[in-house]
Scaffold this active site. Structure first.
Site, PDB file in Angstrom:
ATOM      1  N   GLU A 207      49.113  24.611 -14.546  1.00 52.70           N
ATOM      2  CA  GLU A 207      49.186  23.317 -13.862  1.00 52.70           C
ATOM      3  C   GLU A 207      50.466  23.189 -13.021  1.00 52.70           C
ATOM      4  O   GLU A 207      51.457  22.630 -13.478  1.00 52.70           O
ATOM      5  CB  GLU A 207      49.119  22.157 -14.870  1.00 52.70           C
TER       6      GLU A 207
ATOM      7  N   LYS B  96      44.801  23.497 -13.124  1.00 54.13           N
ATOM      8  CA  LYS B  96      44.825  22.042 -13.026  1.00 54.13           C
ATOM      9  C   LYS B  96      45.720  21.680 -11.850  1.00 54.13           C
ATOM     10  O   LYS B  96      46.930  21.938 -11.873  1.00 54.13           O
ATOM     11  CB  LYS B  96      45.330  21.410 -14.326  1.00 54.13           C
TER      12      LYS B  96
END
Length: 295
Positions: free
Chosen positions: A176, A213
């Site tokens: 992420e 993400k």
């Protein structure tokens, strides 16, 4: 690795619920839920209050595998129980929802336009405990503030270095590198980030699987190459501070991208609501995020 969980994440319809607010963000999450700091006097009481909130969400009939593929937990939540079962076991055995664990220890200071991950203390021990608690995958968040080539290279390299250690434990890492939605050169940062992600993905072993993400992109369908990469199980989007309606609207324009929302998921939920009010509010959120994720 649980094959049923792997197939569910890779091919299922739905989204990932982010229930992983940690020590620094918990007071804010509780305040939005209608619980101020007078309701707890120390960290343990604070985490008890937030576990009560998460338990109310997870046990709600609105929190259903028809719409939700997985849920990301904070370590303290993983170690606590729901109806006498550890949270991850309750999620999978009772709800059919795949459990993930936030493993980072927060962000380092701003340097080269980015905030890297702080060193993760006792990472191996944390990964062993995740396996023991039947966790499927992990999540770690770093942040890009500026389109700085050096900084973005550092972020991606760090994420993949730790990601490979996670893979060695049989867990699926959610990588992420968030691009700040308020960045004045957000689109340029996303362009640099995508190129570097593709480069690092190409260096993974043939059977390695990761998830990404990422912030909702400035250009619709910008992540198609990442979504189609053979090493990527799913690409999920964070809401990044957008209100639920705007986040859903942006998400719905990106084919193959699914949600992994936190604040946008819990929007409108309060401790003061009746069970019916709470369940109805959560149901509206879950269904709207689901609709945006499958569009």
């Amino acid at each position: 690795m649980n094959t049923k969980q792997l197939n569910r994440i890779q091919t299922g319809k739905g989204f990932i619920a982010a229930l992983d607010q940690s020590g620094g963000s918990t007071p804010k999450a509780l305040l939005q839920y209608g619980i101020d700091e007078s309701a707890y006097s120390n960290e343990d009481e604070m985490f008890t209050r937030v576990h009560e909130m998460r338990t109310r969400i997870i046990t709600s009939p609105a929190f259903d595998s028809e719409y939700i593929l997985g849920a990301i937990l904070f370590e303290n939540t993983m170690d606590r129980t729901i109806e006498d079962r550890f949270t991850a076991d309750y999620l999978w055995d009772e709800k059919g929802i795949v459990p993930f664990l936030k493993i980072d220890d927060g962000l380092a200071g701003l340097e080269n336009g980015v905030q890297l991950l702080k060193p993760i203390a006792g990472l191996e021990n944390r990964l062993e405990r995740a396996n023991a608690k039947n966790i499927f995958g992990t999540k770690m968040r770093s942040v890009i503030k500026e389109a700085n080539v050096t900084g973005i290279e550092q972020i991606v390299a760090q994420q993949f270095e730790i990601g490979k250690r996670i893979l060695s434990y049989g867990l699926v890492p959610i990588i992420e590198p968030e691009v700040d939605i308020h960045s004045p050169d957000k689109a340029k940062s996303e362009e640099l980030l995508k190129d570097m992600l593709l480069e690092h993905l190409s260096g993974l072993s043939q059977d390695a699987k990761v998830m990404l993400k990422l912030s909702l992109p400035s250009i619709d369908d910008f992540y198609v190459e990442l979504i189609n990469d053979p090493h990527v199980l799913r690409v999920v989007a964070l809401s990044g501070g957008y209100e639920q309606r705007e986040a859903n609207e942006k998400l719905s324009r990106n084919r193959g991208l699914i949600a992994s929302f936190s604040r946008a998921l819990s929007e409108g939920l309060t401790a003061q609501q009746t069970k019916q009010q709470f369940d109805d509010t959560l149901s509206r959120s879950v269904r709207s995020i689901y609709a945006a994720s499958i569009s």
